[in-house]
Design a protein around this motif. Sequence first.
Motif, short mmCIF file in Angstrom:
data_model
loop_
_atom_site.label_atom_id
_atom_site.label_comp_id
_atom_site.label_asym_id
_atom_site.label_seq_id
_atom_site.Cartn_x
_atom_site.Cartn_y
_atom_site.Cartn_z
N VAL A 48 44.85 48.99 32.96
CA VAL A 48 44.93 48.12 31.79
C VAL A 48 44.79 48.92 30.50
O VAL A 48 45.58 48.75 29.58
N TYR A 59 47.27 51.64 26.37
CA TYR A 59 47.24 50.29 26.93
C TYR A 59 48.50 50.02 27.74
O TYR A 59 49.57 50.54 27.44
N SER A 62 51.60 45.02 28.95
CA SER A 62 51.29 43.60 29.06
C SER A 62 50.07 43.17 28.24
O SER A 62 49.88 41.97 28.00
N VAL A 63 49.24 44.13 27.83
CA VAL A 63 48.03 43.78 27.09
C VAL A 63 47.98 44.38 25.70
O VAL A 63 47.07 44.08 24.92
N ARG A 66 46.60 42.84 22.35
CA ARG A 66 45.66 41.75 22.67
C ARG A 66 44.31 42.29 23.13
O ARG A 66 43.28 41.67 22.90
N PHE A 67 44.32 43.41 23.83
CA PHE A 67 43.10 44.00 24.37
C PHE A 67 42.71 45.23 23.56
O PHE A 67 43.57 45.93 23.00
N MET A 82 39.06 41.30 25.05
CA MET A 82 40.32 40.67 25.45
C MET A 82 40.54 39.42 24.60
O MET A 82 39.71 38.50 24.62
N LEU A 85 44.04 35.47 25.54
CA LEU A 85 44.14 35.59 26.99
C LEU A 85 45.15 34.61 27.56
O LEU A 85 45.32 33.48 27.07
N ASP A 89 46.35 37.02 33.03
CA ASP A 89 45.29 38.02 32.88
C ASP A 89 44.16 37.79 33.89
O ASP A 89 43.25 38.62 33.99
N TYR A 93 38.29 42.73 37.18
CA TYR A 93 38.39 43.87 36.29
C TYR A 93 37.38 44.94 36.71
O TYR A 93 36.21 44.64 36.94
#
Length: 115
Positions: A48, A59, A62-63, A66-67, A82, A85, A89, A93
């Motif tokens: 991730v 990153y 896909s994230v 956002r993350f 995060m 969301l 997701d 983790y």
Amino acid sequence: QVQLMESGGGLVQPGGSLSVSCAASGSLLSLDAMAWHRQVPGKERELVATIAPNGITTYAGSVKGRFSISRDRTFKTGRLQMNSLKPEDTAVYFCNVKKFGRDYWGQGIQVTVSS
């Protein structure tokens, strides 16, 4: 030896925010990159985000945006913030660190995104 323990996680609605933390203990000298991975049943573990000792972050597409991954200067704690969301997701983790080429893993923590 390095021990890792994740905390945080839980249930959040789509569009919400959540953070997971990683506490490192043991022999913390010469730690290399810290990373967060996630896994859903029946699928391979997915990388991730990573943060290098110099603070450079990467990153998964896909994230991205956002993350946010961070760690403190002592390398004793790490965090994955995060935001925005999505149901996809949802996963367990895992915190991961490398030391002299060896991987260390936490036990994982569940994050569920659902209304």
